[in-house]
Design a protein around this motif. Structure first.
Motif, PDB file in Angstrom:
ATOM      1  N   MET A   1       0.829  -1.196   0.000  1.00  0.00           N
ATOM      2  CA  MET A   1       0.000   0.000   0.000  1.00  0.00           C
ATOM      3  C   MET A   1       0.869   1.254   0.000  1.00  0.00           C
ATOM      4  O   MET A   1       1.961   1.311   0.540  1.00  0.00           O
ATOM      5  CB  MET A   1      -0.890  -0.072   1.237  1.00  0.00           C
ATOM      6  CG  MET A   1      -1.420   1.249   1.643  1.00  0.00           C
ATOM      7  SD  MET A   1      -3.086   1.521   1.393  1.00  0.00           S
ATOM      8  CE  MET A   1      -3.422   2.633   2.676  1.00  0.00           C
ATOM      9  N   ASP A   2       0.385   2.268  -0.628  1.00  0.00           N
ATOM     10  CA  ASP A   2       1.134   3.507  -0.769  1.00  0.00           C
ATOM     11  C   ASP A   2       1.195   4.273   0.556  1.00  0.00           C
ATOM     12  O   ASP A   2       0.195   4.784   1.034  1.00  0.00           O
ATOM     13  CB  ASP A   2       0.478   4.376  -1.852  1.00  0.00           C
ATOM     14  CG  ASP A   2       1.340   5.571  -2.191  1.00  0.00           C
ATOM     15  OD1 ASP A   2       2.258   5.896  -1.417  1.00  0.00           O
ATOM     16  OD2 ASP A   2       1.086   6.179  -3.234  1.00  0.00           O
ATOM     17  N   GLU A   3       2.396   4.332   1.134  1.00  0.00           N
ATOM     18  CA  GLU A   3       2.558   5.000   2.427  1.00  0.00           C
ATOM     19  C   GLU A   3       2.240   6.481   2.356  1.00  0.00           C
ATOM     20  O   GLU A   3       1.684   7.056   3.286  1.00  0.00           O
ATOM     21  CB  GLU A   3       3.998   4.827   2.925  1.00  0.00           C
ATOM     22  CG  GLU A   3       4.400   3.372   3.117  1.00  0.00           C
ATOM     23  CD  GLU A   3       3.520   2.693   4.147  1.00  0.00           C
ATOM     24  OE1 GLU A   3       2.970   3.397   5.012  1.00  0.00           O
ATOM     25  OE2 GLU A   3       3.389   1.466   4.077  1.00  0.00           O
ATOM     26  N   VAL A   4       2.646   7.110   1.260  1.00  0.00           N
ATOM     27  CA  VAL A   4       2.408   8.543   1.081  1.00  0.00           C
ATOM     28  C   VAL A   4       0.917   8.846   1.135  1.00  0.00           C
ATOM     29  O   VAL A   4       0.463   9.734   1.848  1.00  0.00           O
ATOM     30  CB  VAL A   4       2.968   9.036  -0.270  1.00  0.00           C
ATOM     31  CG1 VAL A   4       2.694  10.513  -0.434  1.00  0.00           C
ATOM     32  CG2 VAL A   4       4.459   8.746  -0.347  1.00  0.00           C
ATOM     33  N   LEU A   5       0.179   8.091   0.379  1.00  0.00           N
ATOM     34  CA  LEU A   5      -1.261   8.279   0.336  1.00  0.00           C
ATOM     35  C   LEU A   5      -1.865   8.060   1.722  1.00  0.00           C
ATOM     36  O   LEU A   5      -2.738   8.804   2.159  1.00  0.00           O
ATOM     37  CB  LEU A   5      -1.873   7.293  -0.658  1.00  0.00           C
ATOM     38  CG  LEU A   5      -3.385   7.312  -0.752  1.00  0.00           C
ATOM     39  CD1 LEU A   5      -3.889   8.685  -1.148  1.00  0.00           C
ATOM     40  CD2 LEU A   5      -3.862   6.270  -1.753  1.00  0.00           C
ATOM     41  N   HIS A   6      -1.362   7.049   2.379  1.00  0.00           N
ATOM     42  CA  HIS A   6      -1.811   6.731   3.731  1.00  0.00           C
ATOM     43  C   HIS A   6      -1.699   7.954   4.636  1.00  0.00           C
ATOM     44  O   HIS A   6      -2.660   8.350   5.299  1.00  0.00           O
ATOM     45  CB  HIS A   6      -0.937   5.589   4.267  1.00  0.00           C
ATOM     46  CG  HIS A   6      -1.447   4.971   5.511  1.00  0.00           C
ATOM     47  ND1 HIS A   6      -2.199   3.809   5.506  1.00  0.00           N
ATOM     48  CD2 HIS A   6      -1.329   5.342   6.800  1.00  0.00           C
ATOM     49  CE1 HIS A   6      -2.508   3.506   6.760  1.00  0.00           C
ATOM     50  NE2 HIS A   6      -1.989   4.404   7.564  1.00  0.00           N
ATOM     51  N   GLU A   7      -0.520   8.576   4.640  1.00  0.00           N
ATOM     52  CA  GLU A   7      -0.283   9.753   5.467  1.00  0.00           C
ATOM     53  C   GLU A   7      -1.147  10.920   5.021  1.00  0.00           C
ATOM     54  O   GLU A   7      -1.643  11.693   5.820  1.00  0.00           O
ATOM     55  CB  GLU A   7       1.198  10.155   5.406  1.00  0.00           C
ATOM     56  CG  GLU A   7       2.095   9.201   6.160  1.00  0.00           C
ATOM     57  CD  GLU A   7       1.669   9.064   7.625  1.00  0.00           C
ATOM     58  OE1 GLU A   7       1.323  10.094   8.241  1.00  0.00           O
ATOM     59  OE2 GLU A   7       1.678   7.939   8.136  1.00  0.00           O
ATOM     60  N   LYS A   8      -1.297  11.024   3.715  1.00  0.00           N
ATOM     61  CA  LYS A   8      -2.086  12.115   3.140  1.00  0.00           C
ATOM     62  C   LYS A   8      -3.515  12.063   3.685  1.00  0.00           C
ATOM     63  O   LYS A   8      -4.085  13.072   4.089  1.00  0.00           O
ATOM     64  CB  LYS A   8      -2.112  11.957   1.613  1.00  0.00           C
ATOM     65  CG  LYS A   8      -2.681  13.149   0.899  1.00  0.00           C
ATOM     66  CD  LYS A   8      -1.601  14.163   0.576  1.00  0.00           C
ATOM     67  CE  LYS A   8      -2.177  15.312  -0.239  1.00  0.00           C
ATOM     68  NZ  LYS A   8      -1.169  16.289  -0.620  1.00  0.00           N
ATOM     69  N   ILE A   9      -4.039  10.900   3.695  1.00  0.00           N
ATOM     70  CA  ILE A   9      -5.394  10.710   4.203  1.00  0.00           C
ATOM     71  C   ILE A   9      -5.458  11.086   5.681  1.00  0.00           C
ATOM     72  O   ILE A   9      -6.352  11.806   6.118  1.00  0.00           O
ATOM     73  CB  ILE A   9      -5.843   9.254   4.014  1.00  0.00           C
ATOM     74  CG1 ILE A   9      -6.009   8.940   2.519  1.00  0.00           C
ATOM     75  CG2 ILE A   9      -7.159   8.995   4.739  1.00  0.00           C
ATOM     76  CD1 ILE A   9      -6.343   7.494   2.228  1.00  0.00           C
ATOM     77  N   ARG A  10      -4.471  10.607   6.430  1.00  0.00           N
ATOM     78  CA  ARG A  10      -4.442  10.924   7.864  1.00  0.00           C
ATOM     79  C   ARG A  10      -4.358  12.430   8.076  1.00  0.00           C
ATOM     80  O   ARG A  10      -5.052  12.996   8.915  1.00  0.00           O
ATOM     81  CB  ARG A  10      -3.258  10.226   8.523  1.00  0.00           C
ATOM     82  CG  ARG A  10      -3.445   8.718   8.651  1.00  0.00           C
ATOM     83  CD  ARG A  10      -2.168   8.018   9.092  1.00  0.00           C
ATOM     84  NE  ARG A  10      -1.577   8.638  10.263  1.00  0.00           N
ATOM     85  CZ  ARG A  10      -2.029   8.469  11.512  1.00  0.00           C
ATOM     86  NH1 ARG A  10      -3.053   7.676  11.719  1.00  0.00           N
ATOM     87  NH2 ARG A  10      -1.471   9.074  12.522  1.00  0.00           N
ATOM     88  N   ASP A  11      -3.498  13.088   7.334  1.00  0.00           N
ATOM     89  CA  ASP A  11      -3.339  14.537   7.458  1.00  0.00           C
ATOM     90  C   ASP A  11      -4.654  15.254   7.176  1.00  0.00           C
ATOM     91  O   ASP A  11      -5.032  16.194   7.860  1.00  0.00           O
ATOM     92  CB  ASP A  11      -2.265  15.042   6.485  1.00  0.00           C
ATOM     93  CG  ASP A  11      -0.863  14.673   6.969  1.00  0.00           C
ATOM     94  OD1 ASP A  11      -0.729  14.305   8.146  1.00  0.00           O
ATOM     95  OD2 ASP A  11       0.078  14.760   6.166  1.00  0.00           O
TER      96      ASP A  11
END
Length: 108
Positions: A1-11
């Motif tokens: 899974m894309d970690e960047v996207l993961h963080e983006k969603i959290r942000d």
DNA sequence: GATCTGACCTACG
DNA sequence: ACGTAGGCCAGAT
């Protein structure tokens, strides 16, 4: 899974102001998530320290399992919950539109 | 690699 | 207003 996207969603979730709400679709939109499902998935796995109570379905209702808790928390933030629903026209996070960045130029 | 599952969404009857 | 169906994407079997 894309970690960047993961963080983006959290942000993005963290960016929702107190006393306002946003739909899964909105978050997906702003975070550039390929689908609203991802938002739910991420929150489920890594949403324990996020204001997940401010995220609801597109029709203003809550996800089934957490509905009670969510209603309580939101009331605590000054959000009026009627019949298990929130009036999106009033409490929806308006900045969602502003935050939405432009599409890649040259696509058409 | 096919299939199932889920904190979703929209359209239709 | 409520249930179904189809579409959606990533992770787990």
């Amino acid at each position: 899974m894309d970690e960047v996207l993961h963080e983006k969603i959290r942000d993005t979730v963290k960016a929702v102001p107190r006393g306002r709400v946003a739909t899964y679709g909105d978050i997906a939109d702003i975070a550039r998530a390929p689908s609203a499902r991802l938002v739910g998935t991420v929150l489920n796995q890594d949403g324990h320290d996020l204001p997940w109570q401010r995220i609801l379905k597109a029709n203003g209702t809550f996800a089934p399992h957490i509905a009670d808790e969510q209603a309580q928390l939101l009331r605590g933030e000054g959000v009026t919950v009627v019949d298990g629903k929130v009036d999106l026209r009033v409490y929806r996070w308006e900045d969602a539109v502003k935050e939405a960045p432009p599409e890649e130029p040259g696509l058409w």
